[in-house]
Scaffold this active site. Structure first.
Site, PDB file in Angstrom:
ATOM      1  N   GLY A 174       0.822  -1.210   0.000  1.00  0.00           N
ATOM      2  CA  GLY A 174       0.000   0.000   0.000  1.00  0.00           C
ATOM      3  C   GLY A 174       0.847   1.248   0.000  1.00  0.00           C
ATOM      4  O   GLY A 174       0.476   2.270  -0.577  1.00  0.00           O
ATOM      5  N   ASP A 175       1.997   1.168   0.657  1.00  0.00           N
ATOM      6  CA  ASP A 175       2.955   2.262   0.645  1.00  0.00           C
ATOM      7  C   ASP A 175       3.859   2.204  -0.588  1.00  0.00           C
ATOM      8  O   ASP A 175       4.028   3.200  -1.305  1.00  0.00           O
ATOM      9  CB  ASP A 175       3.841   2.197   1.895  1.00  0.00           C
ATOM     10  CG  ASP A 175       3.086   2.536   3.158  1.00  0.00           C
ATOM     11  OD1 ASP A 175       2.584   3.672   3.248  1.00  0.00           O
ATOM     12  OD2 ASP A 175       3.004   1.692   4.048  1.00  0.00           O
ATOM     13  N   LEU A 176       4.445   1.047  -0.840  1.00  0.00           N
ATOM     14  CA  LEU A 176       5.510   0.950  -1.835  1.00  0.00           C
ATOM     15  C   LEU A 176       5.001   1.118  -3.265  1.00  0.00           C
ATOM     16  O   LEU A 176       5.633   1.793  -4.080  1.00  0.00           O
ATOM     17  CB  LEU A 176       6.233  -0.391  -1.692  1.00  0.00           C
ATOM     18  CG  LEU A 176       6.870  -0.660  -0.326  1.00  0.00           C
ATOM     19  CD1 LEU A 176       7.561  -2.019  -0.312  1.00  0.00           C
ATOM     20  CD2 LEU A 176       7.854   0.444   0.033  1.00  0.00           C
TER      21      LEU A 176
END
Length: 396
Positions: A174-176
Protein backbone atom coordinates in the site's frame (compact mmCIF):
# COMPACT_ATOMS: atom_id res chain seq x y z
CA UNK A 1 26.35 11.65 -12.25
CA UNK A 2 22.95 10.03 -12.10
CA UNK A 3 20.17 10.43 -14.63
CA UNK A 4 18.37 12.87 -12.30
CA UNK A 5 21.42 14.76 -11.02
CA UNK A 6 19.98 18.02 -12.38
CA UNK A 7 16.97 17.81 -10.04
CA UNK A 8 16.63 19.11 -6.50
CA UNK A 9 13.92 17.55 -4.35
CA UNK A 10 12.55 18.92 -1.09
CA UNK A 11 11.36 15.86 0.81
CA UNK A 12 8.79 16.51 3.56
CA UNK A 13 7.80 12.86 3.86
CA UNK A 14 8.15 10.37 6.68
CA UNK A 15 7.59 6.71 7.54
CA UNK A 16 7.48 4.60 4.32
CA UNK A 17 5.48 5.69 1.25
CA UNK A 18 6.96 9.17 0.79
CA UNK A 19 10.53 8.23 1.76
CA UNK A 20 10.47 5.29 -0.66
CA UNK A 21 9.38 7.61 -3.49
CA UNK A 22 12.14 10.12 -2.80
CA UNK A 23 14.64 7.29 -2.28
CA UNK A 24 13.98 6.18 -5.86
CA UNK A 25 14.75 9.72 -7.02
CA UNK A 26 17.90 9.88 -4.86
CA UNK A 27 19.14 6.53 -6.17
CA UNK A 28 18.94 7.97 -9.68
CA UNK A 29 20.99 11.01 -8.74
CA UNK A 30 18.52 13.64 -7.54
CA UNK A 31 19.69 15.88 -4.70
CA UNK A 32 17.07 15.00 -2.07
CA UNK A 33 16.85 17.30 0.95
CA UNK A 34 14.87 15.65 3.74
CA UNK A 35 13.10 18.30 5.83
CA UNK A 36 12.38 16.73 9.22
CA UNK A 37 10.07 17.87 11.99
CA UNK A 38 11.60 18.63 15.39
CA UNK A 39 12.93 15.30 16.64
CA UNK A 40 13.07 13.86 13.14
CA UNK A 41 11.17 11.28 11.10
CA UNK A 42 8.95 9.11 13.30
CA UNK A 43 10.70 5.94 12.18
CA UNK A 44 14.26 6.96 13.05
CA UNK A 45 13.89 5.05 16.32
CA UNK A 46 12.27 1.95 14.84
CA UNK A 47 14.21 -1.33 15.14
CA UNK A 48 16.10 -3.35 14.15
CA UNK A 49 19.47 -2.09 15.36
CA UNK A 50 22.83 -3.80 14.95
CA UNK A 51 23.64 -3.71 18.65
CA UNK A 52 22.67 -0.70 20.80
CA UNK A 53 19.63 1.47 20.02
CA UNK A 54 20.92 4.18 22.34
CA UNK A 55 24.21 4.47 20.44
CA UNK A 56 23.02 4.04 16.85
CA UNK A 57 21.59 7.04 14.99
CA UNK A 58 18.64 5.11 13.54
CA UNK A 59 17.36 1.62 12.82
CA UNK A 60 17.12 -0.45 9.67
CA UNK A 61 13.68 0.87 8.72
CA UNK A 62 14.94 4.44 8.39
CA UNK A 63 18.26 3.41 6.83
CA UNK A 64 16.60 1.36 4.10
CA UNK A 65 14.43 4.11 2.57
CA UNK A 66 16.40 7.27 3.34
CA UNK A 67 19.82 6.43 1.93
CA UNK A 68 21.52 9.10 -0.15
CA UNK A 69 19.53 12.06 1.24
CA UNK A 70 20.53 15.22 3.13
CA UNK A 71 18.77 16.18 6.37
CA UNK A 72 17.56 19.52 7.71
CA UNK A 73 15.42 19.88 10.86
CA UNK A 74 12.78 22.62 10.62
CA UNK A 75 9.78 23.61 12.72
CA UNK A 76 6.98 25.08 10.57
CA UNK A 77 5.55 26.73 13.68
CA UNK A 78 8.63 28.95 13.65
CA UNK A 79 8.57 31.92 11.26
CA UNK A 80 12.33 31.83 10.62
CA UNK A 81 12.16 28.13 9.79
CA UNK A 82 9.28 28.73 7.39
CA UNK A 83 11.35 31.45 5.70
CA UNK A 84 14.30 29.06 5.41
CA UNK A 85 11.99 26.49 3.88
CA UNK A 86 10.67 28.97 1.32
CA UNK A 87 14.23 29.92 0.38
CA UNK A 88 14.91 26.26 -0.36
CA UNK A 89 11.70 25.91 -2.37
CA UNK A 90 12.69 28.82 -4.61
CA UNK A 91 15.75 26.85 -5.75
CA UNK A 92 14.09 23.42 -5.91
CA UNK A 93 12.48 21.46 -8.73
CA UNK A 94 10.18 19.22 -6.72
CA UNK A 95 8.47 19.16 -3.32
CA UNK A 96 7.09 15.86 -2.01
CA UNK A 97 4.92 15.45 1.10
CA UNK A 98 2.70 12.76 2.58
CA UNK A 99 0.69 14.62 5.21
CA UNK A 100 -3.08 14.48 5.50
CA UNK A 101 -4.87 16.81 3.08
CA UNK A 102 -4.83 20.37 4.38
CA UNK A 103 -1.80 20.06 6.65
CA UNK A 104 0.55 22.24 4.60
CA UNK A 105 -2.16 24.86 4.18
CA UNK A 106 -2.27 25.31 7.97
CA UNK A 107 1.23 26.78 7.74
CA UNK A 108 0.43 28.74 4.55
CA UNK A 109 2.84 26.42 2.72
CA UNK A 110 0.40 24.68 0.39
CA UNK A 111 0.86 24.21 -3.35
CA UNK A 112 -0.60 27.60 -4.30
CA UNK A 113 1.73 29.46 -1.93
CA UNK A 114 4.83 27.53 -2.98
CA UNK A 115 4.06 27.92 -6.68
CA UNK A 116 3.95 31.69 -6.19
CA UNK A 117 7.54 31.49 -4.97
CA UNK A 118 8.51 29.04 -7.73
CA UNK A 119 6.08 28.90 -10.69
CA UNK A 120 7.91 25.94 -12.25
CA UNK A 121 7.66 23.87 -9.06
CA UNK A 122 6.34 20.32 -9.21
CA UNK A 123 4.46 19.65 -5.97
CA UNK A 124 3.67 16.01 -5.25
CA UNK A 125 1.61 14.44 -2.49
CA UNK A 126 1.05 10.88 -1.34
CA UNK A 127 -2.05 10.48 0.82
CA UNK A 128 -4.37 7.73 1.88
CA UNK A 129 -7.28 9.13 -0.13
CA UNK A 130 -5.80 11.76 -2.43
CA UNK A 131 -6.15 15.52 -2.52
CA UNK A 132 -9.27 17.62 -3.27
CA UNK A 133 -7.38 19.36 -6.09
CA UNK A 134 -7.51 16.18 -8.18
CA UNK A 135 -10.81 14.72 -6.98
CA UNK A 136 -12.66 15.46 -3.77
CA UNK A 137 -13.95 12.59 -1.62
CA UNK A 138 -15.51 12.22 1.81
CA UNK A 139 -12.53 10.13 2.96
CA UNK A 140 -9.96 12.90 2.61
CA UNK A 141 -8.47 13.95 5.91
CA UNK A 142 -8.77 10.45 7.35
CA UNK A 143 -5.47 8.81 8.36
CA UNK A 144 -4.36 5.78 6.37
CA UNK A 145 -1.66 3.17 6.54
CA UNK A 146 -0.71 0.18 4.41
CA UNK A 147 -3.18 -2.10 6.20
CA UNK A 148 -6.05 0.32 5.58
CA UNK A 149 -5.18 0.68 1.90
CA UNK A 150 -4.89 -3.09 1.37
CA UNK A 151 -8.23 -3.63 3.09
CA UNK A 152 -10.16 -0.97 1.16
CA UNK A 153 -8.48 -1.58 -2.20
CA UNK A 154 -9.44 -5.25 -2.45
CA UNK A 155 -5.99 -6.73 -1.87
CA UNK A 156 -6.85 -8.49 1.38
CA UNK A 157 -10.11 -9.90 0.04
CA UNK A 158 -8.28 -11.79 -2.73
CA UNK A 159 -5.21 -12.77 -0.65
CA UNK A 160 -5.07 -15.92 1.47
CA UNK A 161 -6.48 -19.43 1.27
CA UNK A 162 -10.07 -20.10 0.30
CA UNK A 163 -11.00 -21.36 3.77
CA UNK A 164 -8.99 -18.70 5.59
CA UNK A 165 -9.50 -15.05 6.50
CA UNK A 166 -8.62 -12.03 4.34
CA UNK A 167 -4.84 -11.58 4.54
CA UNK A 168 -2.55 -8.63 3.94
CA UNK A 169 0.38 -9.03 1.57
CA UNK A 170 3.61 -9.27 3.58
CA UNK A 171 5.50 -6.21 2.25
CA UNK A 172 3.83 -2.80 2.64
CA UNK A 173 2.57 -2.64 -0.93
CA UNK A 174 0.00 0.00 0.00
CA UNK A 175 2.96 2.26 0.64
CA UNK A 176 5.51 0.95 -1.84
CA UNK A 177 3.34 0.65 -4.94
CA UNK A 178 1.77 4.04 -4.27
CA UNK A 179 5.24 5.53 -3.88
CA UNK A 180 6.41 4.01 -7.15
CA UNK A 181 3.40 5.37 -9.03
CA UNK A 182 3.98 8.77 -7.46
CA UNK A 183 7.59 8.72 -8.63
CA UNK A 184 6.38 7.97 -12.17
CA UNK A 185 3.96 10.89 -11.94
CA UNK A 186 6.75 13.21 -10.78
CA UNK A 187 8.99 12.23 -13.69
CA UNK A 188 6.09 12.70 -16.12
CA UNK A 189 5.57 16.19 -14.69
CA UNK A 190 9.28 16.93 -15.10
CA UNK A 191 9.04 15.95 -18.76
CA UNK A 192 5.95 18.15 -19.20
CA UNK A 193 7.79 21.07 -17.63
CA UNK A 194 10.72 20.58 -20.00
CA UNK A 195 8.31 21.02 -22.90
CA UNK A 196 6.12 23.81 -21.52
CA UNK A 197 7.89 25.46 -18.57
CA UNK A 198 4.84 24.68 -16.42
CA UNK A 199 4.95 23.18 -12.97
CA UNK A 200 1.99 21.22 -11.65
CA UNK A 201 0.46 19.24 -8.79
CA UNK A 202 0.98 15.45 -8.72
CA UNK A 203 -1.28 13.40 -6.46
CA UNK A 204 -1.33 9.66 -5.72
CA UNK A 205 -3.71 8.05 -3.23
CA UNK A 206 -2.97 4.74 -1.50
CA UNK A 207 -6.57 3.54 -1.95
CA UNK A 208 -6.43 4.35 -5.68
CA UNK A 209 -3.07 2.59 -6.05
CA UNK A 210 -4.37 -0.60 -4.46
CA UNK A 211 -7.41 -0.57 -6.71
CA UNK A 212 -5.04 -0.27 -9.66
CA UNK A 213 -2.97 -3.17 -8.35
CA UNK A 214 -6.03 -5.41 -8.07
CA UNK A 215 -6.90 -4.77 -11.73
CA UNK A 216 -7.65 -8.45 -12.30
CA UNK A 217 -10.43 -8.44 -9.71
CA UNK A 218 -11.93 -5.32 -11.27
CA UNK A 219 -12.25 -6.71 -14.79
CA UNK A 220 -13.38 -10.12 -13.51
CA UNK A 221 -16.22 -8.51 -11.58
CA UNK A 222 -17.17 -6.34 -14.55
CA UNK A 223 -17.13 -9.21 -17.04
CA UNK A 224 -18.78 -11.91 -14.89
CA UNK A 225 -20.78 -10.00 -12.29
CA UNK A 226 -19.09 -12.05 -9.58
CA UNK A 227 -16.79 -10.72 -6.88
CA UNK A 228 -13.47 -12.63 -6.87
CA UNK A 229 -12.24 -13.91 -3.54
CA UNK A 230 -9.29 -15.87 -2.12
CA UNK A 231 -7.70 -18.71 -4.07
CA UNK A 232 -4.52 -19.33 -2.11
CA UNK A 233 -1.49 -19.44 -4.41
CA UNK A 234 -3.45 -20.50 -7.48
CA UNK A 235 -4.60 -18.39 -10.44
CA UNK A 236 -8.26 -17.95 -11.40
CA UNK A 237 -7.77 -18.65 -15.11
CA UNK A 238 -4.46 -20.53 -15.41
CA UNK A 239 -3.44 -24.04 -14.33
CA UNK A 240 -1.05 -25.37 -13.13
CA UNK A 241 0.01 -22.09 -11.50
CA UNK A 242 0.51 -22.78 -7.81
CA UNK A 243 2.82 -23.55 -4.90
CA UNK A 244 3.37 -27.18 -3.97
CA UNK A 245 4.79 -28.63 -0.76
CA UNK A 246 7.90 -30.75 -1.25
CA UNK A 247 9.71 -33.13 1.12
CA UNK A 248 11.67 -30.21 2.59
CA UNK A 249 9.93 -26.97 1.63
CA UNK A 250 7.86 -25.47 -1.17
CA UNK A 251 8.24 -24.86 -4.89
CA UNK A 252 6.13 -22.94 -7.36
CA UNK A 253 5.23 -24.26 -10.80
CA UNK A 254 3.74 -22.11 -13.59
CA UNK A 255 3.03 -24.65 -16.34
CA UNK A 256 -0.18 -23.35 -17.87
CA UNK A 257 1.15 -23.60 -21.43
CA UNK A 258 0.49 -26.94 -23.14
CA UNK A 259 4.20 -27.43 -23.85
CA UNK A 260 4.97 -26.85 -20.17
CA UNK A 261 2.16 -29.18 -19.12
CA UNK A 262 3.65 -31.99 -21.20
CA UNK A 263 7.03 -31.45 -19.54
CA UNK A 264 5.47 -31.68 -16.07
CA UNK A 265 3.65 -34.86 -16.99
CA UNK A 266 6.89 -36.34 -18.30
CA UNK A 267 8.73 -35.43 -15.10
CA UNK A 268 5.93 -37.06 -13.08
CA UNK A 269 6.08 -40.12 -15.34
CA UNK A 270 2.40 -39.54 -16.11
CA UNK A 271 2.11 -39.23 -19.89
CA UNK A 272 -1.53 -40.30 -19.54
CA UNK A 273 -2.38 -36.95 -17.97
CA UNK A 274 -0.91 -35.07 -20.93
CA UNK A 275 -3.08 -37.18 -23.26
CA UNK A 276 -6.24 -36.99 -21.18
CA UNK A 277 -6.02 -33.22 -20.54
CA UNK A 278 -4.42 -31.75 -23.65
CA UNK A 279 -6.22 -28.39 -23.60
CA UNK A 280 -5.91 -25.52 -21.14
CA UNK A 281 -9.70 -25.45 -20.68
CA UNK A 282 -9.73 -29.14 -19.74
CA UNK A 283 -6.98 -28.67 -17.21
CA UNK A 284 -8.74 -25.66 -15.68
CA UNK A 285 -12.03 -27.58 -15.39
CA UNK A 286 -10.30 -30.49 -13.61
CA UNK A 287 -7.84 -28.39 -11.65
CA UNK A 288 -8.61 -29.88 -8.23
CA UNK A 289 -7.96 -33.45 -9.36
CA UNK A 290 -4.81 -32.45 -11.24
CA UNK A 291 -3.54 -30.36 -8.33
CA UNK A 292 -3.76 -33.46 -6.15
CA UNK A 293 -1.73 -35.44 -8.70
CA UNK A 294 1.02 -32.82 -8.79
CA UNK A 295 0.96 -32.42 -5.01
CA UNK A 296 1.38 -36.16 -4.47
CA UNK A 297 4.43 -36.17 -6.78
CA UNK A 298 5.97 -33.04 -5.26
CA UNK A 299 5.71 -34.14 -1.64
CA UNK A 300 7.87 -37.17 -2.36
CA UNK A 301 10.93 -35.25 -3.56
CA UNK A 302 13.10 -32.45 -2.22
CA UNK A 303 12.74 -28.91 -3.50
CA UNK A 304 16.15 -28.87 -5.17
CA UNK A 305 15.38 -32.11 -7.04
CA UNK A 306 12.01 -30.81 -8.23
CA UNK A 307 13.51 -27.54 -9.44
CA UNK A 308 16.46 -29.25 -11.13
CA UNK A 309 14.08 -31.65 -12.88
CA UNK A 310 11.92 -28.90 -14.38
CA UNK A 311 14.25 -25.90 -14.64
CA UNK A 312 14.88 -24.82 -18.21
CA UNK A 313 11.80 -26.70 -19.37
CA UNK A 314 9.07 -25.25 -17.16
CA UNK A 315 8.82 -21.97 -15.18
CA UNK A 316 9.69 -23.23 -11.69
CA UNK A 317 11.38 -21.89 -8.56
CA UNK A 318 11.90 -22.67 -4.89
CA UNK A 319 10.06 -20.57 -2.32
CA UNK A 320 13.13 -18.93 -0.80
CA UNK A 321 13.70 -17.73 2.72
CA UNK A 322 15.55 -14.46 3.29
CA UNK A 323 18.61 -16.52 4.29
CA UNK A 324 18.50 -18.17 0.87
CA UNK A 325 18.09 -14.82 -0.88
CA UNK A 326 21.32 -13.63 0.76
CA UNK A 327 23.07 -16.77 -0.54
CA UNK A 328 21.68 -16.55 -4.10
CA UNK A 329 24.50 -15.51 -6.49
CA UNK A 330 21.95 -13.79 -8.75
CA UNK A 331 21.30 -11.26 -5.97
CA UNK A 332 25.00 -10.44 -5.66
CA UNK A 333 25.55 -10.38 -9.41
CA UNK A 334 22.70 -7.87 -9.79
CA UNK A 335 23.96 -5.73 -6.86
CA UNK A 336 20.67 -6.10 -5.04
CA UNK A 337 22.33 -6.09 -1.61
CA UNK A 338 24.12 -2.84 -0.86
CA UNK A 339 26.51 -2.28 2.08
CA UNK A 340 26.08 1.00 3.98
CA UNK A 341 27.58 2.44 7.17
CA UNK A 342 25.50 2.16 10.34
CA UNK A 343 26.38 5.26 12.44
CA UNK A 344 27.02 4.35 16.05
CA UNK A 345 27.67 0.69 15.34
CA UNK A 346 31.08 1.08 13.69
CA UNK A 347 30.22 -1.46 11.00
CA UNK A 348 28.29 -1.83 7.78
CA UNK A 349 24.88 -3.33 7.18
CA UNK A 350 23.16 -4.39 3.96
CA UNK A 351 19.97 -2.96 2.50
CA UNK A 352 18.05 -3.74 -0.68
CA UNK A 353 19.62 -2.27 -3.81
CA UNK A 354 17.93 -0.59 -6.75
CA UNK A 355 16.08 -2.81 -9.24
CA UNK A 356 16.34 -0.02 -11.83
CA UNK A 357 19.37 -0.81 -13.99
CA UNK A 358 20.76 1.65 -16.56
CA UNK A 359 23.84 1.32 -18.75
CA UNK A 360 24.93 4.97 -18.86
CA UNK A 361 23.63 6.37 -15.56
CA UNK A 362 23.21 3.44 -13.17
CA UNK A 363 21.46 4.26 -9.88
CA UNK A 364 23.80 4.49 -6.89
CA UNK A 365 22.07 3.52 -3.64
CA UNK A 366 25.29 3.17 -1.64
CA UNK A 367 25.27 6.28 0.62
CA UNK A 368 23.90 5.82 4.12
CA UNK A 369 20.85 7.66 5.48
CA UNK A 370 21.59 11.06 7.04
CA UNK A 371 21.89 11.98 10.69
CA UNK A 372 19.16 14.33 11.88
CA UNK A 373 19.94 17.92 10.79
CA UNK A 374 23.32 16.71 9.48
CA UNK A 375 23.43 19.10 6.53
CA UNK A 376 22.10 22.32 8.06
CA UNK A 377 25.26 24.34 7.49
CA UNK A 378 25.74 23.40 3.87
CA UNK A 379 22.06 23.70 3.00
CA UNK A 380 21.48 27.13 4.53
CA UNK A 381 24.84 28.64 3.67
CA UNK A 382 24.28 32.21 2.48
CA UNK A 383 20.56 31.47 2.36
CA UNK A 384 20.93 29.30 -0.74
CA UNK A 385 20.52 25.62 -1.44
CA UNK A 386 24.02 24.37 -2.00
CA UNK A 387 24.54 21.37 -4.30
CA UNK A 388 25.32 18.02 -2.74
CA UNK A 389 28.86 16.72 -2.94
CA UNK A 390 28.47 13.03 -3.79
CA UNK A 391 31.80 12.26 -2.14
CA UNK A 392 31.04 13.86 1.24
CA UNK A 393 27.30 14.39 1.56
CA UNK A 394 26.78 11.30 3.71
CA UNK A 395 30.12 11.14 5.51
CA UNK A 396 30.46 11.74 9.25
Amino acid sequence: MGALSNLRVIDLTQVLAGPYCTMLLADMGADVVKIERPGGDLIRSNPPFVDDADEEAYGGYFQSVNRGKRSLELDFNDEDDRDDFLSLVEEADIVVENYRAGTMEKYDLGYETLSEHNPELIYSSIRGFGDPRTGETHRQGQPSFDLIAQALGGVMEITGHEDGPPTKVGPGIGDLFTATLNCIGILAAVNHREQTGEGQYVDTAMYDAMLSMTERAIYQHSYTGEAPSRRGNSHPTLFPYDAFETADGYAVIAAFGTNHWREVCEAMDRPDLATEYPDAADRLEHREQLREEIAAWAEGIETETLVDTLEGRVPVAPVQSTDEIFEDPHVRDRKMLVPVEQPGADETVEIAGSPIKMTETPPEPGRRAPLLDEHREELLKDGELEPADPETAADD
